[in-house]
Design an enzyme around this catalytic site. Structure first.
Site, PDB file in Angstrom:
ATOM      1  N   TRP A 174       0.838  -1.197   0.000  1.00 46.96           N
ATOM      2  CA  TRP A 174       0.000   0.000   0.000  1.00 46.96           C
ATOM      3  C   TRP A 174       0.867   1.239   0.000  1.00 46.96           C
ATOM      4  CZ3 TRP A 174      -2.988   0.471   5.354  1.00 46.96           C
ATOM      5  CH2 TRP A 174      -2.142   0.137   6.413  1.00 46.96           C
ATOM      6  N   ASN A 175       0.249   2.397  -0.361  1.00 48.19           N
ATOM      7  CA  ASN A 175       0.969   3.660  -0.499  1.00 48.19           C
ATOM      8  C   ASN A 175       0.241   4.767   0.241  1.00 48.19           C
ATOM      9  OD1 ASN A 175       2.892   2.732  -2.634  1.00 48.19           O
ATOM     10  ND2 ASN A 175       1.012   2.527  -3.819  1.00 48.19           N
ATOM     11  N   HIS A 216      -7.271  19.381  -7.562  1.00 47.68           N
ATOM     12  CA  HIS A 216      -7.453  19.582  -9.007  1.00 47.68           C
ATOM     13  C   HIS A 216      -6.277  18.986  -9.777  1.00 47.68           C
ATOM     14  CE1 HIS A 216     -10.971  22.266  -8.391  1.00 47.68           C
ATOM     15  NE2 HIS A 216     -10.419  22.266  -7.172  1.00 47.68           N
ATOM     16  N   HIS A 252     -10.126  15.330 -13.161  1.00 44.56           N
ATOM     17  CA  HIS A 252     -10.742  15.714 -11.884  1.00 44.56           C
ATOM     18  C   HIS A 252     -12.038  16.469 -12.068  1.00 44.56           C
ATOM     19  CE1 HIS A 252      -8.553  19.520 -12.713  1.00 44.56           C
ATOM     20  NE2 HIS A 252      -9.512  20.082 -11.999  1.00 44.56           N
ATOM     21  N   ASP A 284     -14.628  19.502 -10.809  1.00 39.84           N
ATOM     22  CA  ASP A 284     -14.724  20.835 -10.200  1.00 39.84           C
ATOM     23  C   ASP A 284     -16.142  20.995  -9.640  1.00 39.84           C
ATOM     24  OD1 ASP A 284     -12.185  21.473 -11.226  1.00 39.84           O
ATOM     25  OD2 ASP A 284     -12.941  22.868 -12.731  1.00 39.84           O
ATOM     26  N   HIS A 322     -15.871  25.530  -5.835  1.00 37.52           N
ATOM     27  CA  HIS A 322     -14.509  25.847  -6.285  1.00 37.52           C
ATOM     28  C   HIS A 322     -14.360  27.337  -6.578  1.00 37.52           C
ATOM     29  CE1 HIS A 322     -10.701  25.589  -8.268  1.00 37.52           C
ATOM     30  NE2 HIS A 322     -11.144  25.523  -9.496  1.00 37.52           N
ATOM     31  N   HIS A 347     -15.270  28.876 -15.292  1.00 39.36           N
ATOM     32  CA  HIS A 347     -15.376  28.702 -13.840  1.00 39.36           C
ATOM     33  C   HIS A 347     -16.383  29.697 -13.251  1.00 39.36           C
ATOM     34  CE1 HIS A 347     -11.527  26.547 -14.380  1.00 39.36           C
ATOM     35  NE2 HIS A 347     -11.738  26.009 -13.213  1.00 39.36           N
TER      36      HIS A 347
END
Ligand code: 23J
Ligand code: MN
Length: 263
Positions: free
Chosen positions: A65-66, A73, A77, A79, A83, A212
């Site tokens: 695992w990490n 973002h 991804h 938004d 945002h 946006h």
């Protein structure tokens, strides 16, 4: 309504009559991220990184695992309306509060490959969008509007971000086009192949970052860094994009997939 629709879907998935197309990029330290103009002192998003916790070794004999780290973002991804300052007071505007109905809807694909190829700063005009609608029909309620440029096929991070001393040069929108989508069409949001939903030069548009500003102000969402839009039909696919349920998150990396009918 009966469960026939979902049973048809299940049969279609099993037979291959409905194909699942991955519209997401791989997250790695090399995944391109938005770099805002430095001269304004605007903040910086972390690139993706991961650190190994164990890999079947003395740190954990049977498990791999990490730990991971990145900005919200990063890569492919989502938004959320919160945002942007224009969406800050809307109800249910964040990754944890958005209604899950907003994570799935019909995809329509607007092809601007030739235009983006010809001009990296191409801005989709309202006429362009309206002529798409006159050919393909009115954008349906609940749609994800996907802006195909084939930008995701750029061979390097440099070509993808396409920066010079004046900033990024990647396609985007005329303000009136996103105003129309935000106000006249009942869509979930827009998705693009570029690093952000606005043009590379959008800091200089009026209003700045019009996609946006106007979309999030109208409670619409965004998807950035999509790929494989060339594998979608113009209309007829279903898109699924579910952000991580980050408490009051502004967005999140997500696995975006499309259901595409074959034949
Ligand atoms: C912050 C400021 C400007 C932009 C963005 C973020 C994005 O593209 C994003 O990922 O939302 S243009
Ligand atoms: Mn974003």
């Amino acid at each position: 309504m009966t469960n026939a629709v979902l049973m048809d879907l299940a049969v279609g998935l099993a037979s291959g009559a409905v194909k699942v197309v991955d519209l997401s990029v791989t997250l790695s330290p090399d995944t391109p991220i938005l770099e805002l103009p430095e001269e304004f002192g605007w903040g910086k998003s972390w690139p993706f990184s991961k650190e190994e916790i164990s890999r079947y070794d003395d740190r954990g004999p049977a498990w791999y695992w990490n730990n991971i780290k990145c900005g919200e973002h990063t890569g492919t991804h989502f938004d959320a309306p919160v945002h942007w300052v224009t969406g800050q007071d809307l109800p249910d505007n964040a990754t944890d509060t958005l209604p899950p109905e907003r994570f799935i809807g019909p995809a329509v694909v607007i092809d601007a490959v030739a235009e983006a190829d010809n001009d990296p700063d191409f801005l989709m005009s309202l006429d362009f969008l309206k002529s798409w609608e006159s050919e393909n029909g009115t954008i349906p309620d609940g749609a994800w509007v996907l802006y195909r440029t084939d930008w995701s096929k750029k061979g390097s991070k440099e070509a993808y971000l396409n920066k010079d001393e004046t900033g990024g040069h990647t396609p985007g929108w005329d303000p009136e086009t996103v105003a129309f989508l935000a106000q006249e069409r009942n869509i979930i949001g827009v998705g693009v192949e570029t690093v952000g939903t606005d043009a590379g030069q959008a800091a200089g548009q009026d209003p700045m970052f019009p996609c946006h500003n106007l979309m999030h102000g109208a409670n619409k969402c965004g998807l950035a860094s999509l790929r494989n839009l060339d594998q979608l039909p113009t209309t007829g696919a279903i898109l699924i994009a579910a952000p991580l349920k980050i408490e009051q998150g502004s967005g999140s990396p997500c696995r975006v997939i499309a259901l595409v009918p074959q034949g």
